[in-house]
Design a protein around this motif. Structure first.
Motif, mmCIF file in Angstrom:
data_model
loop_
_atom_site.group_PDB
_atom_site.id
_atom_site.type_symbol
_atom_site.label_atom_id
_atom_site.label_comp_id
_atom_site.label_asym_id
_atom_site.label_seq_id
_atom_site.Cartn_x
_atom_site.Cartn_y
_atom_site.Cartn_z
ATOM 1 N N PRO A 264 1.059 -1.378 -0.342
ATOM 2 C CA PRO A 264 0.135 -0.198 -0.011
ATOM 3 C C PRO A 264 0.554 1.365 0.418
ATOM 4 C CG PRO A 264 -0.192 -1.322 1.799
ATOM 5 C CD PRO A 264 0.813 -2.101 0.936
ATOM 6 N N ARG A 265 1.816 1.372 -0.067
ATOM 7 C CA ARG A 265 3.020 2.108 0.763
ATOM 8 C C ARG A 265 4.395 2.813 -0.349
ATOM 9 N NH1 ARG A 265 2.028 6.835 2.545
ATOM 10 N NH2 ARG A 265 3.883 7.150 2.262
ATOM 11 N N THR A 266 3.564 1.931 -1.734
ATOM 12 C CA THR A 266 4.342 1.189 -3.191
ATOM 13 C C THR A 266 3.786 1.921 -3.799
ATOM 14 O OG1 THR A 266 5.343 0.251 -2.121
ATOM 15 C CG2 THR A 266 5.764 0.254 -4.512
ATOM 16 N N HIS A 267 4.305 3.491 -4.689
ATOM 17 C CA HIS A 267 3.845 3.310 -6.602
ATOM 18 C C HIS A 267 4.771 2.168 -7.438
ATOM 19 C CE1 HIS A 267 2.294 7.493 -8.161
ATOM 20 N NE2 HIS A 267 1.419 6.827 -7.750
ATOM 21 N N ILE A 268 4.002 2.017 -7.896
ATOM 22 C CA ILE A 268 4.275 0.873 -8.991
ATOM 23 C C ILE A 268 3.981 1.640 -10.535
ATOM 24 C CG2 ILE A 268 4.561 -1.521 -9.839
ATOM 25 C CD1 ILE A 268 3.487 -2.857 -7.080
ATOM 26 N N CYS A 269 4.910 1.820 -11.033
ATOM 27 C CA CYS A 269 4.974 2.575 -12.364
ATOM 28 C C CYS A 269 5.468 1.882 -13.533
ATOM 29 C CB CYS A 269 5.477 4.025 -11.951
ATOM 30 S SG CYS A 269 4.626 5.228 -10.909
#
Length: 308
Positions: A172-177
Motif C-alpha cells: 500500500p505504500r508503494t507506487h508501482i509505475c
C-alpha cells in the motif's frame, strides 16, 4: 444468543467486510508477499515484415508472446509485470490473454499510447489499443495515468507515451509505475519527458518502483534525474548493466542496455537482491528475409528482486 448480541455481531462483520484493502496495515498484507518485478518491451504491435526497419518477431502472434510472459512469471514467482508496446482491451489482445494465463489473484491496469501518426489501434492481424500495461499479484486500489511526453511544438508528431502507476493492497505504500521514453536521441523533448516521469512516479511521497523501456543507456546525462534519485537494479553486483536490446543496424549487430528498473533507495543497504536480463528471449538474429528469429522481442526482459 440474545437479539442484541446477534445485532452487534452483524454490525462488526459488515464493518470488517467493508474495510478497503488500502487500509490494511502494510505489516499484515505485505510481510509474506515478495516484490519481484519483470519489465519487458514485447514490441507487441504489428509493423514491418522481416528484413525491414521496425521488424520484431511474433508481432502478429500475441499467444506466443503471452506464453513467454507467463513462463517468466512462473520461473521467477514474479508478483509485478511491467509491459511496454502491448495491446489491450480486445478479447484476443496481449493483456486479455495474460489475464487468462495468470489466473485469479492478479489485477491489471493499462494506458493507451499513440504512434507518431496519432493512432492508438494495434495494426495488422492484431486488435485492441497500443500502450503500456501493469499486472500485479494483488488487488489494485488506485490507478494514475499521466501523459508525460510534452507535445511536439510543430504539431506534426502526435505520439503519446504515458506513465502508468498503480497502488495495491499488498504494497500500500508503494507506487508501482511503468513508462516508455522517446527513442529518437535528437528529440529535444526527452529531458522534459524524463523529468515528468520522475514527477509522476514520486507523486504522493510513496516508495517508488519504476520500470520500462527508457531508450537511454547507463551513465546517460538524460537519465540522471532518475539514476541519481533511485537505485537501479543492474547498477551493481558481479554482473552489471546487462544487455537488454538488440538491433540490426547497417548490417551489424548492436547490443545495448535500454531497459531499467528503479526503486527508492534504502539507507545503508542495497534495495535489490537480484537483477537479471533474460537474453534467451531476445531475438539476436540478423534482420534478413527468411531467417527465423530465436527470440520473442528485440528487447530482453529485465527481472529484479527487491526487499519489501
Amino acid at each position: 444468543m440474545s437479539e442484541r448480541a446477534r445485532f452487534l455481531r452483524t454490525v462488526v462483520a459488515a464493518s470488517l467486510a467493508a474495510t478497503p484493502l488500502a487500509a490494511v496495515p502494510a505489516a499484515a498484507s505485505a510481510a509474506a508477499v515478495p516484490l519481484r518485478v519483470i519489465t519487458w518491451n514485447i514490441c507487441g504491435e504489428a509493423g514491418s515484415p522481416r528484413g525491414e526497419n521496425g521488424y520484431c518477431p511474433y508481432r502478429d502472434d500475441p499467444g506466443a508472446k503471452v506464453e513467454q510472459i507467463a513462463g517468466l512469471v512462473s520461473r521467477h514467482q514474479a508478483t509485478v509485470v511491467l509491459l511496454q508496446e502491448v495491446c489491450g482491451l480486445a478479447p484476443d489482445s496481449h493483456l486479455e490473454r495474460l489475464k487468462a494465463a495468470l489466473g485469479p489473484g492478479w489485477s491489471f491496469a493499462r494506458a493507451s499510447g499513440a504512434r507518431p501518426d496519432g493512432r492508438t489501434d494495434c495494426r495488422g492481424e492484431l486488435s485492441g489499443e497500443l500502450g503500456v500495461g501493469i499486472a500485479v499479484k494483488s488487488p489494485i486500489t488506485g490507478t494514475k495515468v499521466t501523459q508525460t511526453l510534452p507535445p511536439d511544438p510543430s504539431g506534426k508528431n502526435k505520439q503519446t507515451l504515458p506513465t502508468l502507476c498503480v497502488r495495491t493492497g499488498n504494497w500500500p505504500r508503494t507506487h508501482i509505475c511503468t513508462t516508455h521514453i522517446l527513442a529518437d536521441p535528437k528529440d529535444l523533448r526527452r529531458p522534459k519527458q524524463v523529468a515528468n516521469v520522475k514527477a509522476a512516479a514520486s507523486q504522493g511521497g510513496l516508495d517508488v518502483v519504476l520500470g520500462g523501456d527508457f531508450n537511454l543507456f547507463p551513465g546517460s546525462a538524460e537519465l540522471r534525474p532518475l539514476s541519481s534519485a533511485y537505485e537501479e537494479c543492474d547498477a551493481s553486483g558481479t554482473t552489471r548493466n546487462e544487455v537488454t536490446h538488440h538491433a540490426w543496424t547497417n548490417g551489424k549487430h548492436v547490443y545495448r542496455k535500454r531497459d531499467h528498473i528503479f526503486a527508492s533507495k534504502v539507507s545503508g543497504s542495497r534495495r535489490f537482491t537480484s537483477c537479471d536480463s533474460d537474453q534467451s528471449l531476445m531475438d539476436r538474429t540478423p534482420n534478413i528475409k527468411d531467417v527465423s528469429p530465436n527470440g520473442y522481442s528485440d528487447h530482453a526482459p529485465l527481472i529484479g528482486y527487491l526487499k519489501v
